[in-house]
Design a protein around this motif. Structure first.
Motif, short mmCIF file in Angstrom:
data_model
loop_
_atom_site.label_atom_id
_atom_site.label_comp_id
_atom_site.label_asym_id
_atom_site.label_seq_id
_atom_site.Cartn_x
_atom_site.Cartn_y
_atom_site.Cartn_z
N PHE A 1 0.79 -1.13 -0.18
CA PHE A 1 0.07 0.00 0.06
C PHE A 1 0.58 1.44 0.12
CE2 PHE A 1 -2.40 3.49 1.63
CZ PHE A 1 -3.69 3.52 1.22
N LYS A 2 1.87 1.22 0.85
CA LYS A 2 2.85 2.32 0.71
C LYS A 2 3.59 2.53 -0.22
CE LYS A 2 5.99 4.84 3.85
NZ LYS A 2 6.64 4.74 5.11
N CYS B 1 0.85 3.88 -3.09
CA CYS B 1 0.12 5.10 -2.60
C CYS B 1 0.90 6.29 -2.03
CB CYS B 1 -1.18 4.91 -1.74
SG CYS B 1 -2.35 3.73 -2.49
N TYR C 1 1.83 6.58 1.10
CA TYR C 1 1.57 6.94 2.56
C TYR C 1 1.44 5.60 3.27
CZ TYR C 1 -3.57 6.89 1.58
OH TYR C 1 -4.68 6.39 1.27
N LEU D 1 -0.78 3.53 5.37
CA LEU D 1 -2.21 3.47 5.55
C LEU D 1 -2.48 3.43 7.23
CD1 LEU D 1 -5.06 2.89 4.54
CD2 LEU D 1 -4.65 0.23 4.55
N ARG E 1 -10.76 9.37 -0.10
CA ARG E 1 -9.71 9.07 -0.68
C ARG E 1 -9.05 7.75 -0.16
NH1 ARG E 1 -7.29 13.64 -3.35
NH2 ARG E 1 -8.93 15.53 -3.35
N ASP F 1 -8.07 4.60 -2.19
CA ASP F 1 -6.79 4.04 -2.43
C ASP F 1 -6.79 2.44 -1.72
OD1 ASP F 1 -5.92 6.44 -3.27
OD2 ASP F 1 -4.93 7.07 -1.49
N TYR F 2 -7.46 2.41 -0.66
CA TYR F 2 -7.46 0.80 -0.20
C TYR F 2 -8.02 -0.05 -1.22
CZ TYR F 2 -8.97 -3.14 2.62
OH TYR F 2 -9.17 -4.07 3.22
N VAL G 1 -5.70 -0.78 -4.31
CA VAL G 1 -4.37 -1.31 -3.95
C VAL G 1 -4.91 -3.02 -3.90
CG1 VAL G 1 -2.63 -2.08 -2.41
CG2 VAL G 1 -2.96 0.29 -2.83
#
Length: 93
Positions: free
Chosen positions: A43-44, A47, A49, A51, A69, A73-74, A77
């Protein structure tokens, strides 16, 4: 895949080109959805950042913009990893 091999042994399956999965909760049939053990790291990477810093937003506990947002993103991914680490493995069989 052994169960599928046994269930469909002797059948011509050459016409099959896809499968339908109605849920992101992909399971290995023994109770372990373990195809993403490094989800937070991925995820990082995708995206940019962490989570873990935004977990309340997944529950709708932040402001509306942040909630939307982070949830987007979640889901993105999860969808990408589902394709890369689960679906394509089926395709190669």
């Amino acid at each position: 895949m052994k169960k599928f091999d046994e269930a469909f042994a002797g059948y011509d399956l050459s016409y099959l080109r896809c499968y339908f999965n109605d849920s992101y909760e992909v399971d290995d049939a023994v109770g372990c959805a373990n195809w993403t053990p490094d989800f937070l790291k991925e995820f990082k990477r995708v995206c940019g950042y962490d989570l873990k810093q935004y977990l309340p937003a997944l529950l709708g506990l932040a402001d509306d913009d942040t909630n939307s947002r982070v949830l987007h993103d979640y889901r993105m991914v999860i969808s990408d990893l589902l394709l890369e680490r689960f679906t394509r493995k089926w395709q190669l069989c």
